[in-house]
Motif scaffolding. Structure first.
Motif, mmCIF file in Angstrom:
data_model
loop_
_atom_site.group_PDB
_atom_site.id
_atom_site.type_symbol
_atom_site.label_atom_id
_atom_site.label_comp_id
_atom_site.label_asym_id
_atom_site.label_seq_id
_atom_site.Cartn_x
_atom_site.Cartn_y
_atom_site.Cartn_z
ATOM 1 N N LEU A 260 34.626 -17.143 -30.369
ATOM 2 C CA LEU A 260 34.311 -15.480 -29.617
ATOM 3 C C LEU A 260 33.008 -15.205 -28.904
ATOM 4 O O LEU A 260 32.482 -14.160 -28.521
ATOM 5 C CB LEU A 260 34.732 -15.021 -30.139
ATOM 6 N N GLY A 261 32.402 -16.255 -28.999
ATOM 7 C CA GLY A 261 30.985 -15.291 -27.940
ATOM 8 C C GLY A 261 29.409 -16.155 -29.409
ATOM 9 O O GLY A 261 28.176 -15.709 -28.605
ATOM 10 N N ALA A 262 29.176 -16.218 -30.756
ATOM 11 C CA ALA A 262 28.210 -16.393 -31.200
ATOM 12 C C ALA A 262 27.917 -17.656 -30.937
ATOM 13 O O ALA A 262 27.956 -18.671 -30.176
ATOM 14 C CB ALA A 262 28.970 -16.818 -32.387
ATOM 15 N N ASP A 263 26.706 -17.328 -30.723
ATOM 16 C CA ASP A 263 25.118 -19.057 -29.967
ATOM 17 C C ASP A 263 25.599 -19.722 -31.212
ATOM 18 O O ASP A 263 24.536 -21.367 -30.721
ATOM 19 C CB ASP A 263 23.436 -18.333 -29.684
ATOM 20 N N ASP A 264 25.284 -19.333 -32.387
ATOM 21 C CA ASP A 264 24.536 -20.543 -33.661
ATOM 22 C C ASP A 264 25.848 -20.117 -34.468
ATOM 23 O O ASP A 264 26.066 -19.359 -34.571
ATOM 24 C CB ASP A 264 23.268 -20.689 -33.479
ATOM 25 N N TYR A 265 26.307 -21.477 -34.977
ATOM 26 C CA TYR A 265 26.918 -20.914 -36.726
ATOM 27 C C TYR A 265 25.996 -22.040 -37.632
ATOM 28 O O TYR A 265 25.582 -23.174 -37.673
ATOM 29 C CB TYR A 265 28.277 -21.146 -36.929
ATOM 30 N N VAL A 266 25.683 -21.107 -38.936
ATOM 31 C CA VAL A 266 24.521 -21.803 -40.389
ATOM 32 C C VAL A 266 25.234 -21.244 -41.024
ATOM 33 O O VAL A 266 26.327 -20.270 -40.746
ATOM 34 C CB VAL A 266 23.562 -21.377 -39.842
ATOM 35 N N ILE A 267 26.164 -22.374 -41.977
ATOM 36 C CA ILE A 267 26.360 -22.307 -43.225
ATOM 37 C C ILE A 267 26.082 -21.874 -44.556
ATOM 38 O O ILE A 267 24.594 -22.497 -44.492
ATOM 39 C CB ILE A 267 27.431 -23.491 -43.257
ATOM 40 N N LYS A 268 26.333 -20.962 -45.106
ATOM 41 C CA LYS A 268 25.688 -20.648 -46.327
ATOM 42 C C LYS A 268 25.796 -21.638 -47.337
ATOM 43 O O LYS A 268 26.883 -22.052 -47.892
ATOM 44 C CB LYS A 268 26.256 -19.677 -46.905
ATOM 45 N N PRO A 269 25.474 -22.334 -48.707
ATOM 46 C CA PRO A 269 23.543 -22.040 -48.782
ATOM 47 C C PRO A 269 22.861 -22.712 -47.624
ATOM 48 O O PRO A 269 23.470 -23.787 -46.984
ATOM 49 C CB PRO A 269 23.652 -22.404 -49.427
ATOM 50 N N PHE A 270 22.114 -22.364 -46.794
ATOM 51 C CA PHE A 270 21.210 -22.296 -45.401
ATOM 52 C C PHE A 270 19.726 -23.081 -46.043
ATOM 53 O O PHE A 270 19.289 -22.209 -47.154
ATOM 54 C CB PHE A 270 21.244 -22.056 -44.208
ATOM 55 N N SER A 271 19.112 -23.566 -45.477
ATOM 56 C CA SER A 271 17.707 -24.384 -45.228
ATOM 57 C C SER A 271 17.083 -23.519 -44.897
ATOM 58 O O SER A 271 17.526 -22.510 -43.438
ATOM 59 C CB SER A 271 17.919 -25.831 -45.034
ATOM 60 N N ILE A 272 15.883 -23.012 -45.713
ATOM 61 C CA ILE A 272 15.417 -21.642 -44.614
ATOM 62 C C ILE A 272 14.564 -22.518 -43.116
ATOM 63 O O ILE A 272 14.742 -21.907 -41.998
ATOM 64 C CB ILE A 272 14.012 -21.567 -45.846
ATOM 65 N N ARG A 273 14.189 -23.521 -42.931
ATOM 66 C CA ARG A 273 13.873 -24.644 -42.469
ATOM 67 C C ARG A 273 14.780 -24.494 -41.464
ATOM 68 O O ARG A 273 13.647 -24.400 -39.726
ATOM 69 C CB ARG A 273 12.942 -25.568 -42.719
ATOM 70 N N ASP A 274 16.333 -24.867 -41.041
ATOM 71 C CA ASP A 274 17.165 -25.073 -40.396
ATOM 72 C C ASP A 274 17.283 -23.862 -39.269
ATOM 73 O O ASP A 274 17.705 -23.780 -38.794
ATOM 74 C CB ASP A 274 18.414 -25.504 -41.342
ATOM 75 N N LEU A 275 17.320 -23.014 -40.211
ATOM 76 C CA LEU A 275 17.345 -21.303 -40.139
ATOM 77 C C LEU A 275 16.563 -20.709 -38.785
ATOM 78 O O LEU A 275 16.986 -20.521 -37.597
ATOM 79 C CB LEU A 275 18.059 -20.514 -41.476
ATOM 80 N N GLN A 276 14.534 -20.888 -39.674
ATOM 81 C CA GLN A 276 13.954 -21.149 -38.625
ATOM 82 C C GLN A 276 14.270 -21.282 -37.272
ATOM 83 O O GLN A 276 13.911 -20.848 -36.670
ATOM 84 C CB GLN A 276 12.617 -21.165 -39.440
ATOM 85 N N VAL A 277 14.115 -23.142 -37.037
ATOM 86 C CA VAL A 277 14.155 -23.719 -36.386
ATOM 87 C C VAL A 277 15.718 -23.114 -35.835
ATOM 88 O O VAL A 277 15.184 -22.838 -33.737
ATOM 89 C CB VAL A 277 14.603 -25.114 -35.890
ATOM 90 N N ARG A 278 16.712 -22.762 -35.663
ATOM 91 C CA ARG A 278 17.511 -22.406 -35.079
ATOM 92 C C ARG A 278 17.709 -20.871 -34.399
ATOM 93 O O ARG A 278 17.807 -20.427 -33.639
ATOM 94 C CB ARG A 278 18.965 -22.611 -35.951
ATOM 95 N N VAL A 279 17.295 -20.009 -35.541
ATOM 96 C CA VAL A 279 16.444 -18.846 -34.304
ATOM 97 C C VAL A 279 15.698 -18.929 -33.034
ATOM 98 O O VAL A 279 15.132 -18.066 -32.078
ATOM 99 C CB VAL A 279 15.949 -18.273 -35.373
ATOM 100 N N GLN A 280 14.473 -19.664 -34.241
ATOM 101 C CA GLN A 280 13.730 -20.154 -32.400
ATOM 102 C C GLN A 280 14.083 -20.559 -31.132
ATOM 103 O O GLN A 280 13.789 -19.931 -29.929
ATOM 104 C CB GLN A 280 12.970 -20.761 -32.865
ATOM 105 N N GLU A 281 15.430 -21.329 -31.164
ATOM 106 C CA GLU A 281 16.363 -21.839 -30.367
ATOM 107 C C GLU A 281 17.078 -20.705 -29.231
ATOM 108 O O GLU A 281 17.114 -20.978 -28.547
ATOM 109 C CB GLU A 281 17.249 -23.425 -31.145
ATOM 110 N N ILE A 282 17.246 -19.719 -30.353
ATOM 111 C CA ILE A 282 18.311 -18.695 -29.874
ATOM 112 C C ILE A 282 16.732 -17.900 -29.080
ATOM 113 O O ILE A 282 17.241 -17.363 -27.855
ATOM 114 C CB ILE A 282 18.543 -17.576 -30.841
#
Length: 132
Positions: free
Chosen positions: A105-127
């Motif tokens: 549908l067009g999502a740029d990334d998908y993170v599953i809860k519960p999530f690692s804060i560091r992983d989320l930061q990296v993925r946001v930075q990549e976007i």
């Protein structure tokens, strides 16, 4: 002058909203002036007319909400071809079919809860790097 990046967190869990706002405010994003706002559901997000703000937009969407879930928001946002909006799904839905549906549908990334804060930061930075 920095460009505006409107980050909208749409999640019905106020603890997650608060945590995400704090995480995003601590990130060092030099190329943009961040405007971070949290919404409890898709209805309040669309009623705010936030997507009409001039600048780039990144949505962080909860996949499971009682009123207009993340997939419904994603479909509506991506259905409006007048804007390019970046979307990070942040969901408790972890089946392969749910992930594939969001990405198709067009999502740029998908993170599953519960999530690692560091992983989320990296993925946001990549976007954000793609937004330039």
């Amino acid at each position: 002058m920095k460009k505006s990046l409107f980050i909208s967190i749409i999640d019905n869990d106020t603890m997650i909203q608060t945590m995400l706002v704090r995480i995003l405010n601590l990130m060092n994003i030099e190329q943009f002036e961040l405007d971070i706002t949290a919404f409890e559901d898709g209805i309040s997000f669309f009623e705010s007319n936030r997507l009409n703000e001039a600048g780039e937009h990144l949505l962080i969407l909860d996949g499971v909400m009682p009123i207009m879930d993340g997939i419904e928001i994603l479909q509506k946002v991506k259905g409006d071809s007048s804007k390019h909006v970046y979307v990070l799904m942040l969901s408790g839905r972890k089946s392969q079919s749910d992930i594939e549906k969001a990405l198709k549908l067009g999502a740029d990334d998908y993170v599953i809860k519960p999530f690692s804060i560091r992983d989320l930061q990296v993925r946001v930075q990549e976007i954000i790097q793609r937004i330039k």
